[in-house]
Design an enzyme around this catalytic site. Structure first.
Site, PDB file in Angstrom:
ATOM      1  N   LYS A  67       9.802   2.443  19.670  1.00  0.00           N
ATOM      2  CA  LYS A  67       9.251   2.780  18.043  1.00  0.00           C
ATOM      3  C   LYS A  67       9.868   3.653  18.151  1.00  0.00           C
ATOM      4  O   LYS A  67       9.582   4.120  16.480  1.00  0.00           O
ATOM      5  CB  LYS A  67       8.154   1.884  18.035  1.00  0.00           C
ATOM      6  N   ASP A 103       5.141  -3.736  10.148  1.00  0.00           N
ATOM      7  CA  ASP A 103       4.208  -4.567  11.190  1.00  0.00           C
ATOM      8  C   ASP A 103       2.551  -3.866  10.106  1.00  0.00           C
ATOM      9  O   ASP A 103       1.798  -5.118   9.755  1.00  0.00           O
ATOM     10  CB  ASP A 103       3.219  -3.474  11.624  1.00  0.00           C
TER      11      ASP A 103
END
Ligand code: NAP
Length: 438
Positions: A67, A103
């Protein structure tokens, strides 16, 4: 063909392909779009981004451990991704390869869907990638006070300082030994660590029932298992609990909308995930069709059939009837409790239970943690007809009396009741598939 992929290492257990492919099908895009998973090492990231530039790949989801590493290969980041310094979704916008992070919004939406007001004191466990996304999202959307706890205290401090500098929220870090004190007047607790996740950390928790109070809302962003140890502890303390499934769906939906421009079918996405993560548990008196319906369902839904009596017989190396005769019913019930304890964490299975499984509440409590409990019933005449001549355990009472005694246990355990008296096995299986939207 438009190609979507999720990259990570490991990636085998990712549920994203199941969720996204179901969504693409629902949107009638499955002829043009595919979504697959790919195990990728850091060294391969540059090449993958190049494939996006060359339009060989339309979109990428990124998971652990890439990420952050992926950012150096991108042309730009959205405001959220820039703040969080992590990317979970990549798209090509006007020729620029852009990193997003969905997220935070996924978690916020999950809280909103559960009618949670975030304008309060929020305790965050963890300071990893997910925690960063969530803390920034909360801080930018009205959280009054956020306190971060993390095993590596320095990481919590750095995150708190960073969020304080970049937003108007009051954010501080505390040492884990102060958690009990801080929880006393907290409104929300969110676990963003991997403690409680399936595997080695399963059944662990950083806080227990005695640390919690009934007015606290407890969210665990872990979705596998759905009911983590933390959520169990929170339920015991009387807290409202939220598992990680809605966040998973919402972060995926946001990514799908970025790529396709279409509203994501979140209901379907959630349904396929629940189907993967939970069991269908069949209970009922002998002769109501648990075994045959279990077999039909397992075939129809490509699931494994788990039969508790069969497991017990294999372990004891004798039939259920023989266990009753040789060792007595109490021994059988003990073996049954042991069996349920060993199997209730199974996922994506049909569990067909012995008729007396409901007599011990602990069995039902365990089975419900990870399953929908379906009670099959039938008239006593039909039951007698179906079991005539079969070899059943010797029980003192008649079928009529036994059924009457067990009925309240069956009814209170059931999430769904189906009367099978006038139905074929296939018809019962079809009704279950329909009622459960499978
Ligand atoms: P990450 O960046 O690796 O962070 C892991 C966090 O867990 C860190 O705070 C780490 O503390 C803590 N931790 C790990 N092992 C620990 C231990 N033994 N004791 C105490 N703390 C420990 O991972 P992430 O991406 O943030 O993901 C965290 C969890 O969230 C995972 O379970 C993931 O599946 C879940 N998640 C769910 C969703 C969803 O959509 N529902 C989305 C993203 C992530 P240190 O800093 O001290 O190492």
């Amino acid at each position: 063909m438009k190609k979507l992929i999720i990259i990570g290492d490991p990636i085998e257990h990712s549920l994203s392909p199941i969720m996204h492919n179901a969504a693409l099908k629902e949107l009638n895009l499955d002829k043009e779009w595919t979504y697959t998973k790919l195990r990728v090492k850091s060294i391969e990231l540059a090449n993958l981004v190049k494939k996006m530039r060359d339009d060989e790949i339309t979109g990428i989801n990124v998971t652990i451990p890439h990420k952050i590493n992926i950012i150096q290969h991108l042309d730009g980041l959205t405001k959220e991704a820039q703040l969080i310094v992590a990317v979970n979704t990549i798209t090509k916008e006007n020729g620029r390869i852009t990193g997003h992070n969905t997220d935070g919004i996924g978690c916020l939406q999950a809280l909103v869907e559960s009618n949670v007001n975030i304008d309060g004191k929020i305790i965050i466990l963890g300071a990893g990638g997910a925690a960063r996304a969530i803390v920034f999202a909360l801080a930018m959307n009205g959280a009054r006070e956020i306190i971060i706890f993390n095993r590596t205290a320095e990481k919590a401090k750095l995150l708190a300082n960073e969020v304080t500098q970049k937003t108007n929220a009051i954010v501080r870090a505390e040492n884990l030994e102060n958690i009990k004190k801080e929880l006393i007047d907290a409104d929300i607790l969110i676990n963003c660590t991997s403690i409680g996740m399936k595997g080695e950390q399963e059944n662990k928790t950083l806080v227990t029932t005695s640390d919690l109070h009934p007015n606290l809302i407890v969210m665990d962003i872990i979705y596998n298992p759905l009911n983590t140890r933390l959520l169990e502890e929170a339920k015991n303390a009387g807290c409202k609990t939220i598992n990680g499934i809605n966040m998973l769906v919402n972060q995926g939906a946001a990514a799908l909308e970025i790529w396709t421009g279409k509203k994501a079918p979140t209901e379907i996405m959630k349904r396929v995930l629940l189907n993967e993560l939970t069991n269908i548990v069949l209970i009922g008196f002998r002769g109501t069709g648990k075994t045959s319906v279990g077999k039909a369902l397992a075939k129809k839904l490509s699931k494994t059939l788990v039969e508790t009596d069969e497991i017990i017989e294999r372990k004891a190396n004798k039939s259920v009837s023989k266990i009753f005769i040789d060792d007595g019913q109490i021994t059988f019930r003990e073996l049954e409790i042991e069996c349920i304890k060993n199997i209730f964490r199974t996922q994506n299975a049909i569990i067909s239970c012995g008729g007396g499984v409901v007599l011990n509440k602990i069995n039902i409590d365990r089975l419900r943690k990870n399953g929908t409990i379906i009670l099959l019933t039938a008239s006593i005449e039909m039951i007698n007809k179906r079991i005539a001549g079969s070899n059943r355990p010797p029980l003192e009472a008649s079928n009529e009396d036994l059924l009457k005694f067990r009925e309240p246990f069956y009814n209170s355990a059931a999430d769904l009741i189906i009367d099978t008296t006038n139905l074929s096995v296939e018809e019962v299986a079809d009704i279950i598939v329909e009622k459960m939207n499978l």
